[in-house]
Design a protein around this motif. Structure first.
Motif, PDB file in Angstrom:
ATOM      1  N   UNK A  66     -16.760 -35.525   6.277  1.00 26.87           N
ATOM      2  CA  UNK A  66     -15.931 -34.426   6.210  1.00 26.87           C
ATOM      3  C   UNK A  66     -14.879 -34.413   6.756  1.00 26.87           C
ATOM      4  N   UNK A  67     -13.673 -33.553   6.327  1.00 29.21           N
ATOM      5  CA  UNK A  67     -12.685 -33.230   7.044  1.00 29.21           C
ATOM      6  C   UNK A  67     -12.617 -32.269   7.871  1.00 29.21           C
ATOM      7  N   UNK A  68     -11.882 -32.128   8.859  1.00 31.80           N
ATOM      8  CA  UNK A  68     -11.790 -30.952   9.807  1.00 31.80           C
ATOM      9  C   UNK A  68     -11.320 -29.736   9.315  1.00 31.80           C
ATOM     10  N   UNK A  69     -11.424 -28.686   9.855  1.00 29.75           N
ATOM     11  CA  UNK A  69     -11.292 -27.462   9.428  1.00 29.75           C
ATOM     12  C   UNK A  69      -9.666 -27.313   9.344  1.00 29.75           C
ATOM     13  N   UNK A  70      -8.810 -27.668  10.332  1.00 29.53           N
ATOM     14  CA  UNK A  70      -7.598 -27.606  10.198  1.00 29.53           C
ATOM     15  C   UNK A  70      -6.853 -28.602   9.011  1.00 29.53           C
ATOM     16  N   UNK A  71      -7.348 -29.442   8.691  1.00 29.06           N
ATOM     17  CA  UNK A  71      -6.872 -30.288   7.596  1.00 29.06           C
ATOM     18  C   UNK A  71      -7.495 -29.476   6.247  1.00 29.06           C
ATOM     19  N   UNK A  72      -8.633 -28.939   6.085  1.00 29.62           N
ATOM     20  CA  UNK A  72      -9.121 -28.500   5.071  1.00 29.62           C
ATOM     21  C   UNK A  72      -7.949 -26.997   4.835  1.00 29.62           C
ATOM     22  N   UNK A  73      -7.525 -26.430   5.638  1.00 32.08           N
ATOM     23  CA  UNK A  73      -6.817 -24.976   5.662  1.00 32.08           C
ATOM     24  C   UNK A  73      -5.409 -25.564   5.009  1.00 32.08           C
ATOM     25  N   UNK A  74      -5.000 -26.738   5.566  1.00 39.14           N
ATOM     26  CA  UNK A  74      -3.851 -27.129   4.980  1.00 39.14           C
ATOM     27  C   UNK A  74      -3.945 -27.520   3.492  1.00 39.14           C
ATOM     28  N   UNK A  75      -4.980 -28.172   3.003  1.00 40.46           N
ATOM     29  CA  UNK A  75      -5.229 -28.449   1.668  1.00 40.46           C
ATOM     30  C   UNK A  75      -5.180 -27.232   0.904  1.00 40.46           C
ATOM     31  N   UNK A  76      -6.121 -26.530   1.513  1.00 38.86           N
ATOM     32  CA  UNK A  76      -6.174 -25.038   0.652  1.00 38.86           C
ATOM     33  C   UNK A  76      -4.898 -24.214   0.434  1.00 38.86           C
ATOM     34  N   UNK A  77      -3.931 -24.398   1.523  1.00 41.85           N
ATOM     35  CA  UNK A  77      -2.633 -23.712   1.420  1.00 41.85           C
ATOM     36  C   UNK A  77      -1.691 -24.336   0.494  1.00 41.85           C
ATOM     37  N   UNK A  78      -2.139 -25.784   0.339  1.00 44.21           N
ATOM     38  CA  UNK A  78      -1.086 -26.667  -0.586  1.00 44.21           C
ATOM     39  C   UNK A  78      -1.277 -26.216  -1.745  1.00 44.21           C
ATOM     40  N   UNK A  79      -2.887 -25.873  -2.250  1.00 46.05           N
ATOM     41  CA  UNK A  79      -3.331 -25.574  -3.570  1.00 46.05           C
ATOM     42  C   UNK A  79      -2.718 -24.467  -4.223  1.00 46.05           C
ATOM     43  N   UNK A  80      -2.223 -23.642  -3.062  1.00 45.10           N
ATOM     44  CA  UNK A  80      -1.414 -22.189  -3.725  1.00 45.10           C
ATOM     45  C   UNK A  80      -0.148 -22.383  -4.214  1.00 45.10           C
ATOM     46  N   UNK A  81       0.423 -23.830  -4.023  1.00 43.84           N
ATOM     47  CA  UNK A  81       1.756 -23.890  -4.425  1.00 43.84           C
ATOM     48  C   UNK A  81       2.138 -24.898  -5.509  1.00 43.84           C
ATOM     49  N   UNK A  82       0.682 -25.323  -6.291  1.00 45.17           N
ATOM     50  CA  UNK A  82       1.005 -26.590  -7.158  1.00 45.17           C
ATOM     51  C   UNK A  82       1.691 -25.684  -8.376  1.00 45.17           C
ATOM     52  N   UNK A  83       2.498 -26.494  -9.005  1.00 45.04           N
ATOM     53  CA  UNK A  83       3.063 -26.302 -10.449  1.00 45.04           C
ATOM     54  C   UNK A  83       2.140 -26.212 -11.302  1.00 45.04           C
ATOM     55  N   UNK A  84       2.211 -25.238 -12.268  1.00 45.87           N
ATOM     56  CA  UNK A  84       1.558 -25.146 -13.455  1.00 45.87           C
ATOM     57  C   UNK A  84       2.297 -25.905 -14.692  1.00 45.87           C
TER      58      UNK A  84
END
Length: 216
Positions: free
Chosen positions: A2-20
């Motif tokens: 598993x990844x640490x919580x800080x890395x997971x938070x960065x990944x989830x934040x990145x998901x919000x900006x993905x181009x459709x």
């Protein structure tokens, strides 16, 4: 692992900006942990279940969106895998596909020569070097279901192979997701100029259906 919580938070934040890929309903990415997913290929620590409302090119849009996440994870040294044999225990409405990720348990990177891919001559009408990022894209069962026609204007028309054999049994979802993945590679290589659009009267290509056109 598993990844640490800080890395997971960065990944989830990145998901919000993905181009459709298309306007309208966007792919919805639901972050899950191993215990929330049934998987016939072992367990990963983290998953993304992608869902979408039904709309024009919504399956391709899921592939396009998730592959942007895949490329970002790979660039960070985080392992990832598209898993057709995994499903959430509680499927979100409009569920499409499941994607696994976590700390890699083996070396992640290969040389280009190690990629088992068709040459440009088999996936396009001319050897357009701009298509190299799409050529090396991953696809379900490594079927590489894409075919491209390049116009003198610079536009590129994308076609998806009609299902046959095992893909016919599984349906066309896997191929359509693969088309979205290939288009995501074209976008990643041309983020400032990439435009996806549909022709009103596309040229017919035997054995393929028209997905859309891109301008890069």
């Amino acid at each position: 692992a598993p990844l640490d919580e800080a890395t997971l938070a960065e990944i989830k934040a990145h998901a919000d900006g993905l181009k459709p890929l298309v306007d309208g309903p966007r792919a919805r990415l639901h972050f899950l942990v191993g215990g929330e997913v049934n998987c016939m290929m072992g367990k990963a620590p983290h998953y993304i279940a992608a869902s979408s409302e039904i709309a024009d090119s919504h399956v391709e849009n899921v592939g396009f969106t998730l592959q942007q996440m895949d490329l970002m994870l790979q660039s960070r040294g985080i392992g990832s895998h598209w898993i057709g044999m995994a499903t959430p225990k509680r499927k979100p409405e409009g569920y499409i596909f499941t994607f696994a990720f976590g700390k890699a348990a083996e070396p992640m990177y290969r040389e280009l020569a190690d990629f088992d891919r068709k040459p440009l001559s088999e996936i396009s009408d001319i050897s357009d070097k701009r298509l190299e990022p799409a050529r090396v894209a991953p696809s379900g069962l490594n079927k590489q279901p894409w075919y491209f026609i390049s116009e003198p204007s610079g536009d590129i028309h994308a076609y998806c192979a009609k299902p046959k054999g095992l893909t016919a049994v599984l349906g066309d979802k896997m191929s359509r997701i693969g088309m979205g993945i290939a288009l995501a590679h074209l976008y990643a290589a041309n983020p400032d100029t990439f435009v996806f659009f549909k022709q009103a009267d596309p040229k017919a290509v035997d054995g393929y259906t028209y997905t859309g056109s891109v301008r890069i």
